[in-house]
Write an enzyme that holds these catalytic residues in place. Structure first.
Site, PDB file in Angstrom:
ATOM      1  N   CYS A  30      33.664  21.252  -6.100  1.00 46.45           N
ATOM      2  CA  CYS A  30      34.716  22.009  -6.771  1.00 46.45           C
ATOM      3  C   CYS A  30      34.161  22.645  -8.035  1.00 46.45           C
ATOM      4  O   CYS A  30      33.006  22.455  -8.397  1.00 46.45           O
ATOM      5  CB  CYS A  30      35.891  21.105  -7.104  1.00 46.45           C
ATOM      6  SG  CYS A  30      35.415  19.759  -8.166  1.00 46.45           S
ATOM      7  N   ASP A 410     -13.761   1.813  -3.069  1.00 42.86           N
ATOM      8  CA  ASP A 410     -13.278   0.645  -2.357  1.00 42.86           C
ATOM      9  C   ASP A 410     -14.107   0.566  -1.080  1.00 42.86           C
ATOM     10  O   ASP A 410     -14.642   1.577  -0.644  1.00 42.86           O
ATOM     11  CB  ASP A 410     -11.796   0.901  -2.061  1.00 42.86           C
ATOM     12  CG  ASP A 410     -11.219  -0.066  -1.080  1.00 42.86           C
ATOM     13  OD1 ASP A 410     -11.374  -1.267  -1.323  1.00 42.86           O
ATOM     14  OD2 ASP A 410     -10.615   0.379  -0.095  1.00 42.86           O
TER      15      ASP A 410
HETATM   16  P1  ADP Z   1     -11.519  -3.817   0.064  1.00 44.54           P
HETATM   17  O1  ADP Z   1     -11.514  -3.985  -1.392  1.00 44.54           O
HETATM   18  O2  ADP Z   1     -12.872  -3.940   0.655  1.00 44.54           O
HETATM   19  O3  ADP Z   1     -10.793  -2.622   0.566  1.00 44.54           O
HETATM   20  P2  ADP Z   1      -9.204  -5.471   0.263  1.00 44.54           P
HETATM   21  O4  ADP Z   1      -9.045  -5.766  -1.176  1.00 44.54           O
HETATM   22  O5  ADP Z   1      -8.247  -4.570   0.897  1.00 44.54           O
HETATM   23  O6  ADP Z   1     -10.694  -5.058   0.631  1.00 44.54           O
HETATM   24  O7  ADP Z   1      -9.203  -6.837   1.059  1.00 44.54           O
HETATM   25  C1  ADP Z   1     -10.189  -7.809   0.778  1.00 44.54           C
HETATM   26  C2  ADP Z   1     -10.357  -8.778   1.895  1.00 44.54           C
HETATM   27  O8  ADP Z   1      -9.134  -9.481   2.092  1.00 44.54           O
HETATM   28  C3  ADP Z   1     -10.663  -8.135   3.210  1.00 44.54           C
HETATM   29  O9  ADP Z   1     -12.041  -7.992   3.388  1.00 44.54           O
HETATM   30  C4  ADP Z   1     -10.065  -9.117   4.181  1.00 44.54           C
HETATM   31  O10 ADP Z   1     -10.997 -10.142   4.435  1.00 44.54           O
HETATM   32  C5  ADP Z   1      -8.910  -9.705   3.459  1.00 44.54           C
HETATM   33  N1  ADP Z   1      -7.636  -9.120   3.810  1.00 44.54           N
HETATM   34  C6  ADP Z   1      -6.848  -8.321   3.047  1.00 44.54           C
HETATM   35  N2  ADP Z   1      -5.732  -7.994   3.677  1.00 44.54           N
HETATM   36  C7  ADP Z   1      -5.797  -8.562   4.895  1.00 44.54           C
HETATM   37  C8  ADP Z   1      -4.941  -8.603   6.031  1.00 44.54           C
HETATM   38  N3  ADP Z   1      -3.762  -7.951   6.052  1.00 44.54           N
HETATM   39  N4  ADP Z   1      -5.343  -9.313   7.093  1.00 44.54           N
HETATM   40  C9  ADP Z   1      -6.507  -9.960   7.096  1.00 44.54           C
HETATM   41  N5  ADP Z   1      -7.346  -9.970   6.068  1.00 44.54           N
HETATM   42  C10 ADP Z   1      -7.015  -9.295   4.975  1.00 44.54           C
HETATM   43 MG    MG Z   2      -9.266  -1.314   0.899  1.00 47.95          MG
END
Ligand code: ADP
Ligand code: MG
Length: 714
Positions: A30, A410
Site C-alpha cells: 500500500c 591447505d
Molecule cells: P587439511 O588441513 O589437510 O585440509 P583438515 O583440517 O580438513 O585437513 O582435516 C584434517 C584431518 O582430519 C584429515 O586429514 C582427516 O584425517 C581428518 N578429518 C577431518 N574431517 C574428517 C571427516 N569428515 N572424516 C574423516 N576424517 C576427517
Molecule cells: Mg582442507
C-alpha cells in the site's frame, strides 16, 4: 567513500553512467510502504528518480551508477523490512541520436562554415555568427551539466569548459570557442564509448540466463518466466540450451559447459544427483532438473552481485588520487587566475594574451584521466577475472595480493585432489559392507572432501546410507553422529588417541595403511573400533608447477598447513618443493600458523576451502577459496573465490594482481606526466585551447585503452 562527503569534490562527469533498474519488491502492498521506501531511498547519493508501482509491486529507479549500485539500493530496501530483487537493469546510454545528435550536427556544420568563411575572407560578422551558432548548439548539454555541478558546489570539467568558452568569447576568440565546444562534445562521446567496453564484460554476465524455463507439470510442459519458477519445480533442459536456473539433475545425463561461470572450457559430465547452474550451457543430452534456487539466489546472481559490489568499492590507490585531485584542481584554477591577471597588472603585458593563457590552463585543470586511472584498471581486472571464474571481491584484495610475500596452502582438497577416493576397506570384527555403511551414514552430513569420498564409495557399492542424527563435524579431526541409536565416530588417529579409543590392533591397521601411502580414517561404533578406511590423497598434477611459479615470483615462503599427520604431510610437501610444513593442526592452530608466517615473511595469502579453513582464511591478508561454485559458504568467506578447483588460477590471480598494480601506476604516471607537460606548454604560451581539449581527452583515452588490456590478461 571518502570523497562522497567532500563539498569541493572533483568528478569526471564525462565518464559517468546512469542506469535504470526495476526491482520487484516483496511486501509492497500500500501507499504507506511507498512513503517508507521513499524516505529511505531518496537521500541515497546518486539517486535520481524513484517511482513505486503498488499494483505491480515494483520499483523503478534511475540513478548515477558511479555513485550507487543496484545492490546498495536492494540493501537499503532490506533495511525497511521489505525485500527487493533486481528484475531488470540497464545503463542509460546518453543518446547521441535524437535532439542531442541533431544539435551536434548543427554545431559541426556551423563550425565548418565559420572556419571556411574565415579562410575565404568572409566578413567578420558572418564568422562570429557561425561560431555563436556552433557554441550554442554544441554547448547546451555541457552547460546544463555545468549548472548542475555548480549547484552541487562541485567543480567538474563542464564548469571549467564553460568558463573557458565564455572567456574566449569575451576576448573575441570566436572560432576558438566554437572549436573547443565541438571537440569537447565529440570527446565526451568517444570516452563514454571506451569506458563502456570495460563494463560490458559484467553486463555480458547478466545477459547470460534465459528468461523462460520449460517446466513440466504432470504430463504436459509449458514455458514459464524464470522469475516465477519456485524451487521444487521440474524443468526440462534440451540439448544445446542454456540452463535457466540452478538445480539438481533428476533424470538424464549430459555434458555441461560451465565456462560462463567458471571460465573452464572443458565440459563437465552431469548425471542424476549432480548440481547444475544457471547460465551454463547444456551439451548433448536432455536433462530433467529439479530447481533448487529462485532466480535471485542462483550462483550466477550471487556472482553478479559480488562483482558489482566489488567494482563499487574504492581501492587504496583510489584514495591517493582522491586526495590529490582535491587540491590539484583548485590549485590550477588559482594558477590560471594568476597567469591571467599578474603579468598584465604587474608588468603591463598584453591582457588579451595572458587572459587566453589563463583560459587554456583552466581547461587543463580537470584531472579527468587521473580520476579514472585507477577505477578503470580495477573494473577491467575484476571483470576479466570474473570471466575466467576468479571472483575478486574488491580492488583492495587485488592490491593486497600483489604485495603478498607468503602463500599458505591447505592440503586436503587444495594441494591434493578434491575427488579423493577410498582405496582400502579394512574391517575389524564386522564386515566391510557394514563398516562402509556406518561410516557413510555419519559422513553424509559432513562437507569435508574425505566425507564425500566415503559417501561416494558407499554409493558406488550400492550401500544404502542410514540417517545419522545428532551428526556433527569435528573440524580437523573427523565427524560423529548417531546411527541406529549407536554413536559412530569417523576420523583420524589423533581423534581416537585423544578419546582413548585406540587399540594395538587399530594402530597396526593405521601403520599398514600409512605404509602403503594412504591416509587412514578410523571408524568406531559405541566406542569399539570397527575398522579403517584407506584414503588416497592424491597430489594435483598442477600443484608442483604452481609452487614453482610462486617461488619464481619472489614469494619467499610457500607453506602447507594441514590437519593431517606429519608423515603424509611431509611426503606431499617434499614432492611439491614446499619448504614450510605445519601438520596436525586444528582449524584454530591454522590461524596461529598464518600469524607466525606473517611475522616471519610478511603479508600472507591463504588458499583453502571455505568450510573448515574459514578462520585461517579470515586471518590471512588475502583469503583464497577454491571450488566455490557449489558452496555458498565458500563464496561468502573468500576475498578471492576460484569457481573451479584449478590450482593454476592461484597463479593467474597473483599475475593479474601484479599486472593491475603496474597498470595503475602506469596510468597515474601517464596522466601526471602529460598534464605536467601541457601545463608547461600552456604557461609558456605554446598551447591553444583546442589543443588543451584534445590533450585532456587523448590522455583519458590512453588511460582507458591501457586499462582495458587487463580484461584480456591471462
Ligand atoms: P587439511 O588441513 O589437510 O585440509 P583438515 O583440517 O580438513 O585437513 O582435516 C584434517 C584431518 O582430519 C584429515 O586429514 C582427516 O584425517 C581428518 N578429518 C577431518 N574431517 C574428517 C571427516 N569428515 N572424516 C574423516 N576424517 C576427517
Ligand atoms: Mg582442507
Amino acid at each position: 567513500m571518502s570523497t562522497a562527503t567532500a563539498t569541493a569534490e572533483v568528478r569526471c562527469t564525462r565518464c559517468e553512467v546512469h542506469a535504470e533498474s526495476v526491482f520487484k519488491i516483496d511486501g509492497l502492498c500500500c501507499s504507506e510502504e511507498v512513503t517508507i521506501l521513499e524516505r529511505r531511498l531518496r537521500p541515497l547519493r546518486g539517486m535520481e528518480e524513484l517511482v513505486a508501482d503498488v499494483m505491480g509491486q515494483r520499483l523503478h529507479v534511475k540513478y548515477d551508477a558511479a555513485l550507487l549500485s543496484s545492490a546498495t539500493i536492494a540493501d537499503a530496501v532490506a533495511e525497511t523490512g521489505m525485500r527487493a530483487w533486481l528484475e531488470h537493469e540497464e545503463p542509460i546510454v546518453a543518446p547521441a541520436s535524437g535532439a542531442r545528435g541533431r544539435l551536434l550536427l548543427v554545431a559541426a556544420v556551423a563550425l565548418a562554415a565559420g572556419l571556411a568563411s574565415a579562410a575565404l575572407g568572409a566578413p567578420r560578422a558572418w564568422q562570429v555568427a557561425c561560431s555563436v551558432v556552433a557554441v550554442v548548439a554544441g554547448g547546451v548539454y555541457p552547460a546544463k551539466k555545468a549548472l548542475t555541478a555548480i549547484r552541487q558546489r562541485t567543480l567538474d570539467i563542464n564548469v571549467l569548459m564553460l568558463v573557458a568558452v565564455v572567456g574566449a568569447m569575451v576576448i573575441g576568440e570566436w572560432a576558438e570557442a566554437a572549436t573547443v565546444v565541438f571537440l569537447f562534445a565529440i570527446a565526451q562521446w568517444l570516452e563514454s564509448r571506451s569506458m563502456d567496453r570495460a563494463r560490458e564484460a559484467i553486463r555480458a554476465l547478466m545477459n547470460l540466463t534465459p528468461t523462460e524455463a520449460r517446466i513440466r507439470s504432470g504430463t504436459h510442459e509449458h514455458r514459464k518466466h524464470v522469475d516465477v519458477v519456485e524451487p521444487g519445480a521440474t524443468m526440462i533442459v534440451r540439448p544445446g540450451e542454456k540452463i535457466p536456473l540452478d538445480g539438481v539433475v533428476a533424470a538424464g545425463r549430459s555434458d555441461v559447459n560451465q565456462a560462463p561461470i567458471t571460465g573452464e572450457s572443458l565440459p563437465v559430465e552431469k548425471a542424476e544427483g549432480d548440481e547444475v547452474f544457471a547460465g551454463t550451457i547444456n551439451g548433448h543430452g536432455a536433462l530433467d532438473v529439479t530447481v533448487t534456487r529462485r532466480r535471485r539466489d542462483t550462483t550466477l546472481a550471487r556472482i553478479i552481485h559480488l562483482v558489482e559490489t566489488a567494482q563499487a568499492q574504492r581501492a587504496p590507490a583510489q584514495q591517493f588520487i582522491d586526495r590529490f585531485a582535491r587540491w590539484y584542481t583548485p590549485a590550477v584554477i588559482v594558477l590560471a587566475a594568476l597567469v591571467a591577471l599578474v603579468p598584465p597588472l604587474v608588468a603591463g603585458a598584453p591582457f588579451q594574451l595572458w587572459f587566453y593563457r589563463g583560459l587554456v590552463l583552466l581547461v587543463i585543470a580537470c584531472p579527468c584521466a587521473l580520476v579514472i586511472s585507477t577505477p578503470v584498471s580495477i573494473v577491467s581486472a575484476l571483470a576479466g577475472a570474473a570471466r575466467r571464474g576468479v571472483l575478486i571481491k574488491g580492488g583492495v584484495h587485488l592490491e593486497k595480493l600483489a604485495e603478498v610475500r607468503a602463500v599458505a596452502f591447505d592440503k586436503t582438497g587444495t594441494l591434493t585432489k578434491a575427488r579423493i577416493k577410498v582405496i582400502e576397506i579394512r574391517p575389524l570384527g564386522v564386515d566391510g559392507h557394514e563398516l562402509l555403511r556406518v561410516a557413510a551414514s555419519v559422513e553424509s552430513r559432513s562437507e569435508h572432501p574425505i566425507a564425500a569420498a566415503i559417501v561416494g564409495a558407499a554409493r558406488e557399492g550400492g550401500i544404502g546410507v542410514a540417517y545419522a542424527s545428532d551428526a556433527r563435524a569435528l573440524p580437523g579431526l573427523g565427524a560423529e553422529g548417531l546411527v541406529d541409536g549407536a554413536l559412530v565416530v569417523c576420523g583420524n588417529p589423533r581423534l581416537f588417541r585423544e578419546r582413548g579409543l585406540m587399540t594395538p590392533e587399530a594402530e597396526a591397521l593405521v601403520a599398514s595403511l600409512e605404509g602403503s601411502g594412504l591416509s587412514p580414517a578410523l571408524v568406531s561404533r559405541q566406542g569399539q573400533i570397527v575398522g579403517a578406511l584407506g584414503i588416497a590423497d592424491e597430489v594435483r598434477e598442477t600443484a608442483a608447477e604452481v609452487v614453482a611459479f610462486l617461488h619464481a615470483q619472489g614469494i619467499s615462503t610457500v607453506a602447507m598447513l594441514t590437519g593431517d599427520q606429519p608423515g603424509p604431510a611431509r611426503a606431499v610437501a617434499s614432492r611439491l618443493g614446499i619448504d614450510d610444513v605445519r601438520a596436525g593442526l586444528l582449524p584454530e592452530d591454522k590461524v596461529a600458523a598464518v600469524q607466525a608466517i606473517r611475522a616471519k615473511a610478511g603479508a600472507v595469502a591463504m588458499v583453502g576451502d571455505g568450510v573448515n579453513d574459514a578462520p585461517a582464511l579470515a586471518a590471512a591478508d588475502v583469503g583464497i577459496v577454491m571450488g566455490a561454485i557449489g558452496s555458498a559458504a565458500a563464496l561468502e568467506t573468500a576475498d578471492i573465490a576460484l569457481m573451479t578447483d584449478e590450482l593454476p588460477k592461484v597463479s593467474y590471480a597473483i599475475r593479474l594482481s601484479r599486472a593491475t598494480v603496474r597498470n595503475i601506476r602506469a596510468n597515474i604516471a601517464i596522466s601526471l606526466v602529460l598534464k605536467a607537460a601541457f601545463l608547461l606548454l600552456a604557461v609558456s604560451g605554446f598551447a591553444t585551447l583546442w589543443m588543451a581539449v584534445v590533450a585532456d581527452t587523448g590522455t583519458s583515452l590512453l588511460v582507458v585503452a591501457n586499462a582495458i588490456r587487463l580484461l584480456r590478461h591471462a
